[in-house]
Design a protein around this motif. Structure first.
Motif, PDB file in Angstrom:
ATOM      1  N   THR A  19       0.837  -1.167   0.000  1.00  0.00           N
ATOM      2  CA  THR A  19       0.000   0.000   0.000  1.00  0.00           C
ATOM      3  C   THR A  19       0.879   1.226   0.000  1.00  0.00           C
ATOM      4  OG1 THR A  19      -0.041   0.217   2.381  1.00  0.00           O
ATOM      5  CG2 THR A  19      -1.639  -1.285   1.426  1.00  0.00           C
ATOM      6  N   TYR A  20       0.242   2.417  -0.049  1.00  0.00           N
ATOM      7  CA  TYR A  20       0.999   3.668  -0.081  1.00  0.00           C
ATOM      8  C   TYR A  20       1.850   3.847   1.163  1.00  0.00           C
ATOM      9  CZ  TYR A  20      -1.965   4.854  -4.000  1.00  0.00           C
ATOM     10  OH  TYR A  20      -2.598   4.848  -5.207  1.00  0.00           O
ATOM     11  N   VAL A  21       1.436   3.189   2.264  1.00  0.00           N
ATOM     12  CA  VAL A  21       2.224   3.309   3.495  1.00  0.00           C
ATOM     13  C   VAL A  21       3.068   2.052   3.722  1.00  0.00           C
ATOM     14  CG1 VAL A  21       0.661   4.913   4.636  1.00  0.00           C
ATOM     15  CG2 VAL A  21       0.248   2.443   4.822  1.00  0.00           C
ATOM     16  N   SER A  22       3.306   1.312   2.624  1.00  0.00           N
ATOM     17  CA  SER A  22       4.195   0.154   2.641  1.00  0.00           C
ATOM     18  C   SER A  22       3.700  -0.976   3.530  1.00  0.00           C
ATOM     19  CB  SER A  22       5.613   0.568   3.074  1.00  0.00           C
ATOM     20  OG  SER A  22       6.137   1.496   2.164  1.00  0.00           O
ATOM     21  N   LYS A  23       2.402  -1.024   3.780  1.00  0.00           N
ATOM     22  CA  LYS A  23       1.851  -2.140   4.528  1.00  0.00           C
ATOM     23  C   LYS A  23       1.482  -3.257   3.542  1.00  0.00           C
ATOM     24  CE  LYS A  23      -0.047   0.481   8.411  1.00  0.00           C
ATOM     25  NZ  LYS A  23      -1.274   0.844   9.145  1.00  0.00           N
ATOM     26  N   VAL A  24       1.773  -4.499   3.906  1.00  0.00           N
ATOM     27  CA  VAL A  24       1.484  -5.630   3.034  1.00  0.00           C
ATOM     28  C   VAL A  24       0.047  -6.067   3.264  1.00  0.00           C
ATOM     29  CG1 VAL A  24       2.100  -7.992   2.465  1.00  0.00           C
ATOM     30  CG2 VAL A  24       3.884  -6.341   3.092  1.00  0.00           C
ATOM     31  N   ALA A  25      -0.714  -6.204   2.178  1.00  0.00           N
ATOM     32  CA  ALA A  25      -2.093  -6.638   2.301  1.00  0.00           C
ATOM     33  C   ALA A  25      -2.141  -8.060   2.846  1.00  0.00           C
ATOM     34  CB  ALA A  25      -2.776  -6.574   0.938  1.00  0.00           C
ATOM     35  N   PRO A  26      -3.103  -8.355   3.717  1.00  0.00           N
ATOM     36  CA  PRO A  26      -3.194  -9.716   4.275  1.00  0.00           C
ATOM     37  C   PRO A  26      -3.378 -10.744   3.169  1.00  0.00           C
ATOM     38  CG  PRO A  26      -4.627  -8.183   5.447  1.00  0.00           C
ATOM     39  CD  PRO A  26      -4.135  -7.455   4.242  1.00  0.00           C
ATOM     40  N   LEU A  27      -2.722 -11.860   3.322  1.00  0.00           N
ATOM     41  CA  LEU A  27      -2.874 -12.949   2.358  1.00  0.00           C
ATOM     42  C   LEU A  27      -4.082 -13.769   2.789  1.00  0.00           C
ATOM     43  CD1 LEU A  27      -1.699 -14.458  -0.081  1.00  0.00           C
ATOM     44  CD2 LEU A  27      -0.260 -15.743   1.509  1.00  0.00           C
ATOM     45  N   THR A  28      -5.174 -13.678   2.045  1.00  0.00           N
ATOM     46  CA  THR A  28      -6.428 -14.327   2.444  1.00  0.00           C
ATOM     47  C   THR A  28      -6.700 -15.605   1.678  1.00  0.00           C
ATOM     48  OG1 THR A  28      -7.654 -12.967   0.867  1.00  0.00           O
ATOM     49  CG2 THR A  28      -7.459 -12.143   3.129  1.00  0.00           C
ATOM     50  N   ASP A  29      -6.052 -15.789   0.549  1.00  0.00           N
ATOM     51  CA  ASP A  29      -6.278 -17.005  -0.240  1.00  0.00           C
ATOM     52  C   ASP A  29      -5.080 -17.200  -1.173  1.00  0.00           C
ATOM     53  OD1 ASP A  29      -7.506 -19.272  -1.137  1.00  0.00           O
ATOM     54  OD2 ASP A  29      -9.341 -18.283  -1.810  1.00  0.00           O
ATOM     55  N   ILE A  30      -4.962 -18.393  -1.729  1.00  0.00           N
ATOM     56  CA  ILE A  30      -3.855 -18.689  -2.636  1.00  0.00           C
ATOM     57  C   ILE A  30      -4.397 -19.392  -3.872  1.00  0.00           C
ATOM     58  CG2 ILE A  30      -1.776 -20.096  -2.937  1.00  0.00           C
ATOM     59  CD1 ILE A  30      -1.005 -19.540  -0.123  1.00  0.00           C
ATOM     60  N   ASP A  31      -3.977 -18.898  -5.025  1.00  0.00           N
ATOM     61  CA  ASP A  31      -4.348 -19.543  -6.279  1.00  0.00           C
ATOM     62  C   ASP A  31      -3.624 -20.884  -6.408  1.00  0.00           C
ATOM     63  OD1 ASP A  31      -6.045 -17.580  -7.118  1.00  0.00           O
ATOM     64  OD2 ASP A  31      -4.541 -16.524  -8.312  1.00  0.00           O
ATOM     65  N   PRO A  32      -4.172 -21.782  -7.215  1.00  0.00           N
ATOM     66  CA  PRO A  32      -3.475 -23.059  -7.427  1.00  0.00           C
ATOM     67  C   PRO A  32      -2.195 -22.857  -8.218  1.00  0.00           C
ATOM     68  CG  PRO A  32      -5.340 -22.844  -8.919  1.00  0.00           C
ATOM     69  CD  PRO A  32      -5.423 -21.681  -7.967  1.00  0.00           C
ATOM     70  N   GLY A  33      -1.382 -23.894  -8.254  1.00  0.00           N
ATOM     71  CA  GLY A  33      -0.147 -23.821  -9.016  1.00  0.00           C
ATOM     72  C   GLY A  33      -0.404 -23.665 -10.501  1.00  0.00           C
ATOM     73  N   ASN A  34       0.675 -23.398 -11.235  1.00  0.00           N
ATOM     74  CA  ASN A  34       0.555 -23.261 -12.687  1.00  0.00           C
ATOM     75  C   ASN A  34       1.862 -23.724 -13.337  1.00  0.00           C
ATOM     76  OD1 ASN A  34       2.337 -21.134 -12.268  1.00  0.00           O
ATOM     77  ND2 ASN A  34       0.690 -19.619 -12.179  1.00  0.00           N
ATOM     78  N   ASN A  35       2.011 -23.449 -14.627  1.00  0.00           N
ATOM     79  CA  ASN A  35       3.195 -23.916 -15.353  1.00  0.00           C
ATOM     80  C   ASN A  35       4.387 -23.009 -15.087  1.00  0.00           C
ATOM     81  OD1 ASN A  35       1.805 -26.028 -16.510  1.00  0.00           O
ATOM     82  ND2 ASN A  35       1.164 -24.815 -18.269  1.00  0.00           N
ATOM     83  N   LYS A  36       5.356 -23.493 -14.386  1.00  0.00           N
ATOM     84  CA  LYS A  36       6.588 -22.741 -14.172  1.00  0.00           C
ATOM     85  C   LYS A  36       7.717 -23.713 -13.825  1.00  0.00           C
ATOM     86  CE  LYS A  36       4.826 -21.365  -9.609  1.00  0.00           C
ATOM     87  NZ  LYS A  36       4.416 -20.219  -8.791  1.00  0.00           N
ATOM     88  N   ALA A  37       8.893 -23.369 -14.293  1.00  0.00           N
ATOM     89  CA  ALA A  37      10.059 -24.234 -14.096  1.00  0.00           C
ATOM     90  C   ALA A  37      11.313 -23.439 -14.410  1.00  0.00           C
ATOM     91  CB  ALA A  37       9.966 -25.466 -15.004  1.00  0.00           C
ATOM     92  N   SER A  38      12.454 -24.026 -14.142  1.00  0.00           N
ATOM     93  CA  SER A  38      13.729 -23.422 -14.512  1.00  0.00           C
ATOM     94  C   SER A  38      14.654 -24.519 -15.019  1.00  0.00           C
ATOM     95  CB  SER A  38      14.357 -22.689 -13.318  1.00  0.00           C
ATOM     96  OG  SER A  38      14.589 -23.586 -12.254  1.00  0.00           O
ATOM     97  N   ILE A  39      15.705 -24.101 -15.736  1.00  0.00           N
ATOM     98  CA  ILE A  39      16.702 -25.038 -16.252  1.00  0.00           C
ATOM     99  C   ILE A  39      18.038 -24.740 -15.582  1.00  0.00           C
ATOM    100  CG2 ILE A  39      17.904 -25.872 -18.313  1.00  0.00           C
ATOM    101  CD1 ILE A  39      15.577 -24.915 -19.976  1.00  0.00           C
TER     102      ILE A  39
END
Length: 387
Positions: free
Chosen positions: A115-135
């Motif tokens: 936020t404008y005052v550098s406060k982190v918004a509460p984490l209320t839910d999490i999306d499922p995983g998706n396609n991501k990887a590294s080599i």
């Protein structure tokens, strides 16, 4: 009379059946469905199943509709379980979410903005995983582009599955590792044509001469393989103390380091498992279970489709203990599970879409097992048994 939205939804659903949806059309379909109440959406799905106008061969259409219908049913499935009766838990919102199967790429990770005052918004839910990887090549890590679905590995370069170059000029005799983080998954096509689905929190390693003089790989975590047949060069998978040797077949290996058992499940063909000087040969719908602590290798009859459900976007809870289930949840939603008190031995049942948000699973636990959970901003899921 149909309204404009209903007509459009019918068109998009039929395109979905025929796998003709673009990324933009899929988003449009999701947006329209999200505007529907449960009863309306149920009507749309019924019409889609009953009035498909596909020009594809009848048998193909029947199979495709049956597949979609089965997935819809699976997301709503209520089953008995041995320990405690489960109340209905996957609502029609879950049916909407099942349409996300195969489209995880289209989802954007939830952003946590300051936020404008550098406060982190509460984490209320999490999306499922998706396609991501590294080599990782000889210890040097290369991040893959967001929005890509998979890799096609060639002799000296690696492409994305849409043909774009991911890495080029890979020198011979290099050690190459494909890594999926927690909350990630990725598809691969190896240089010999073997297809691999890599689950969350997994690593697959091979040498750059793979497919020429050998077809050996190392696996930690979980992967499903469709091995290209080669009578002259066996396909070998090393997982901890276990070795799999095949010529051409389809199978799944679950070899997470935090699981006591290495589970190898055969879907098609024949497969030989060797572990600590013990050996067994699997037939379809059999599973080898190797326990490194007791040095035992057992063969069991199983439903192979249940073991590979994750590949098809489903978490199958049949016969799964609560803690085993929570380890799966931890990997797919990238959360740390923290038990606040003693959790009784509970065996779960049913199936859930991997496209659902974490909060749906939290409600399921609370409504059926008196287990409450609290999500913290540092992605810890605090688990508390309240009985």
């Amino acid at each position: 009379m149909k309204n404009a939205n209903e007509e459009r939804i019918q068109v998009l659903l039929n395109q979905y059946i025929e796998e003709k949806l673009s990324k933009e059309e899929f988003q449009e379909m999701s947006d329209l469905l999200n505007q529907c109440d449960d009863a309306t959406f149920k009507i749309y799905v019924a019409k889609m199943l009953d009035q498909s106008k596909s020009t594809l061969p009848d048998e193909f259409v029947r199979n495709r509709i049956s597949s979609v219908h089965a997935k819809l049913k699976s997301s709503l499935l209520v089953e008995e379980k041995p320990v405690r009766k489960i109340k209905p838990f996957w609502y029609w919102t879950a049916a909407a979410s099942i349409l996300l199967l195969g489209f995880f790429t289209f989802q954007n990770s939830e952003q946590i903005n300051k936020t404008y005052v550098s406060k982190v918004a509460p984490l209320t839910d999490i999306d499922p995983g998706n396609n991501k990887a590294s080599i990782i090549i000889d210890g040097e890590e290369y991040a893959l582009k967001e929005g890509e679905n998979g890799l096609v590995i060639k002799d000296n370069h690696i492409n994305y599955d849409d043909g774009k170059i991911a890495l080029s000029n890979i020198h011979p005799n290099k050690s190459i590792k494909i890594v999926t983080p927690y909350g990630g998954q990725y598809n691969l096509v190896l240089s010999d044509g073997t297809k691999v689905w890599l689950n969350a929190g997994s690593e697959l390693s091979y040498r750059s001469d793979y497919g020429k003089t050998n077809r050996e790989i190392q696996l930690t975590g979980e992967a499903y393989f469709e091995v290209h047949k080669n009578q002259n060069l066996p396909f070998i998978v090393h997982s901890r103390k276990q070795e799999i040797r095949v010529l051409g077949t389809e199978f799944n290996i679950n070899a997470y380091s935090d699981e006591q058992l290495i589970k190898t499940t055969l879907k098609e063909g024949s497969l030989r498992v060797t572990a600590n000087q013990k050996q067994t040969t699997l037939k379809p719908n059999q599973q080898a279970q190797f326990n490194g602590n007791s040095n035992t290798l057992l063969t069991k009859e199983v439903d192979a489709e249940a073991a590979i459900a994750w590949k098809n976007g489903i978490i199958d809870l049949h016969g799964m203990s609560l803690k085993e289930c929570m380890r799966n949840i931890s990997r797919w939603y990238d959360v740390e599970i923290v038990y606040q008190n003693e959790i009784p031995e509970i065996e779960l049942g049913g199936r859930m879409s991997r496209g659902l948000k974490l909060s749906t699973f939290q409600k399921f636990l609370q409504n059926n097992f008196q287990i409450t959970t609290q999500l913290t901003n540092d992605r810890r899921l605090l688990v508390n048994y309240t009985n």
